[in-house]
Write a protein that holds these residues in place. Structure first.
Motif, PDB file in Angstrom:
ATOM      1  N   VAL A  16       0.857  -1.187   0.000  1.00 39.59           N
ATOM      2  CA  VAL A  16       0.000   0.000   0.000  1.00 39.59           C
ATOM      3  C   VAL A  16       0.893   1.237   0.000  1.00 39.59           C
ATOM      4  CG1 VAL A  16      -1.774   1.299   1.242  1.00 39.59           C
ATOM      5  CG2 VAL A  16      -1.810  -1.215   1.267  1.00 39.59           C
ATOM      6  N   GLY A  17       0.787   2.029  -1.060  1.00 42.38           N
ATOM      7  CA  GLY A  17       1.592   3.249  -1.140  1.00 42.38           C
ATOM      8  C   GLY A  17       0.748   4.462  -0.782  1.00 42.38           C
ATOM      9  N   GLY A  18       1.239   5.641  -1.154  1.00 42.82           N
ATOM     10  CA  GLY A  18       0.442   6.850  -0.961  1.00 42.82           C
ATOM     11  C   GLY A  18       0.882   7.658   0.235  1.00 42.82           C
ATOM     12  N   GLU A  19       0.107   8.701   0.469  1.00 46.15           N
ATOM     13  CA  GLU A  19       0.436   9.683   1.496  1.00 46.15           C
ATOM     14  C   GLU A  19      -0.229   9.324   2.825  1.00 46.15           C
ATOM     15  OE1 GLU A  19       1.925  13.104   0.646  1.00 46.15           O
ATOM     16  OE2 GLU A  19       2.698  11.669  -0.834  1.00 46.15           O
ATOM     17  N   ALA A  20       0.301   9.889   3.890  1.00 46.29           N
ATOM     18  CA  ALA A  20      -0.353   9.744   5.187  1.00 46.29           C
ATOM     19  C   ALA A  20      -1.726  10.403   5.142  1.00 46.29           C
ATOM     20  CB  ALA A  20       0.494  10.394   6.271  1.00 46.29           C
ATOM     21  N   LEU A  21      -2.688   9.774   5.790  1.00 49.65           N
ATOM     22  CA  LEU A  21      -4.016  10.375   5.897  1.00 49.65           C
ATOM     23  C   LEU A  21      -4.068  11.178   7.191  1.00 49.65           C
ATOM     24  CD1 LEU A  21      -6.026   7.206   4.870  1.00 49.65           C
ATOM     25  CD2 LEU A  21      -5.669   9.253   3.479  1.00 49.65           C
ATOM     26  N   PRO A  22      -4.979  12.140   7.270  1.00 51.67           N
ATOM     27  CA  PRO A  22      -5.084  12.880   8.528  1.00 51.67           C
ATOM     28  C   PRO A  22      -5.428  11.935   9.680  1.00 51.67           C
ATOM     29  CG  PRO A  22      -6.608  13.752   6.865  1.00 51.67           C
ATOM     30  CD  PRO A  22      -5.940  12.568   6.268  1.00 51.67           C
TER      31      PRO A  22
END
Ligand code: ZN
Length: 398
Positions: A16-22
């Protein structure tokens, strides 16, 4: 991974890639906050900051995604004693599922609350009661809170009751059998309502056509019967085997009358009455055994009405065919003059003890559906053989 200091659950989601979520502030009794951050190119890390270290279950969803479930929380527990009657109260976040096991030497009642976390340290509370010496509670497994009552004399838990913000498990002052007798006397009208009306299946054309067979699953409702090492109730095994047996009998053309078809209490005096009302030709009661020295005995036995040759013949056939089918130890057929289900009618009657539920190995077998079906087939073949032998001998003579 469940980590401590501070308590938190860390989930690494691989691929799972991507940015940190709030971050999500949950502010619940268990979960304070959920954070996420990319751990590396391939891995997203989720951190659940917890208010208490607690068991959890992760289930993937078939359409993608997953679910994290945390345990129920047991905030506090204790015994309430009024007029000598004891009740175990639980301050818990939801109605728990629990398993009961009686253990001996020393006598104690073990109550395992499933998917539950005990808040705070283990409890060890002396009790001022003529039957209960001590109440203990601890986190037995991450998923299981274990409550132990050290007993001086037997107590039998009754049905769990919801009370305001807590649950109460009333403890009957006596054995499970005494509790059953007490309940039967206390609420005869209410218990009788639970009894299913007598049902007859349409008569078939098979080898048992024209015969009415009473099938009596032992125990039920407030009476669990024997309780296995692993918490299996005799009433559940008896009902499962009885239903498989009933299906086979119906397929062979017999009319089947069950004394119960659900998990309800039916008294041992009422059971033969139901068979009489249905004009049953034979009465087959299905039970599992237990030994006074738990776990020391094994095998199959069939009880029959003492002094009744027809019942003895039925017991002989069923015992032989059942042992052939399930290959447990062939203990005996056993004449009994002290059983209400035999003494309540003159219908040829047997009581099959398929195996010993308090023997850990036999409990595993008794719980297995394949074994239950094999047992039902064995009993069925015994019944068919009995009627063949009766036919050869010129009928039941009624
Ligand atoms: Zn029984």
């Amino acid at each position: 991974n469940l980590l401590v200091n501070p308590d938190r659950l860390v989930l690494d989601l691989f691929g799972v890639g991507g940015e940190a979520l709030p971050a999500v502030a949950v502010d619940d009794v268990i979960v304070e906050k959920i954070r996420s951050s990319p751990f590396d190119e391939q891995t997203m890390r989720l951190v659940f900051d917890l208010n208490a270290s607690t068991g959890y279950r992760i289930s993937p969803w078939p359409e993608g995604g997953l679910e994290v479930e945390f345990n129920y929380l047991l905030a506090d527990l204790g015994l309430e004693i009024a007029d000598g009657l004891a009740g175990l109260w639980l301050e818990i976040s939801a109605e728990p599922e629990f398993r009961l096991v009686y253990l001996e030497d020393p006598d104690r009642l073990v109550i395992d609350l499933q998917n539950t976390t005990l808040i705070g340290s283990a409890r060890n509370i002396p009790v001022e009661h003529d039957r209960i010496a001590r109440l203990r509670a601890s986190q037995h497994l991450p998923s299981t809170t274990r409550i132990v009552l050290d007993l001086l004399k037997p107590v039998a838990p009754l049905a769990l009751q919801a009370e305001d913000s807590r649950f109460m498990l009333p403890l009957f002052a006596g054995s499970a059998a005494e509790a059953e007798a007490f309940l039967a006397e206390l609420e005869p009208a209410e218990e009788q309502k639970a009894v299913e009306p007598v049902k007859k299946a349409a008569a078939g054309t098979g080898e048992l056509a024209g015969l009415v067979i009473a099938v009596d699953p032992g125990h039920g409702g407030s009476d669990p019967g024997a309780i296995g090492h692993d918490g299996t109730f005799e009433k559940d095994i008896a009902l499962a085997v009885s239903k498989f047996l009933g299906e086979l009998l119906q397929k062979a053309g017999a009319q089947v009358v069950y004394t119960r078809e659900k998990d309800v209490y039916v008294s041992i005096f009422e059971r033969p009455e139901l068979a009489i009302a249905a004009q049953a030709d034979i009465y087959v009661s299905v039970h599992t055994n237990s030994h006074i020295k738990r776990g020391t005995a094994r095998g199959t036995e069939t009880l029959y009405r003492a002094g009744d040759q027809i019942s003895q013949l039925l017991a002989r056939s069923v015992q032989d065919e059942l042992v052939k089918a399930i290959t447990l130890i062939d203990r005996r057929i056993w004449p009994r003059d002290d059983l209400a289900v035999f003494n309540g009618s003159t219908i040829p009657a047997i009581l099959v003890e398929v195996g010993f539920l308090d023997h850990p190995e036999e409990e595993i077998l008794l719980k297995a559906e394949g074994f239950q079906r094999a047992a039902a087939e064995g009993i069925f073949h015994g019944v068919v053989r009995f009627f063949d032998e009766i036919k050869e001998a010129g009928g039941l003579g009624q």
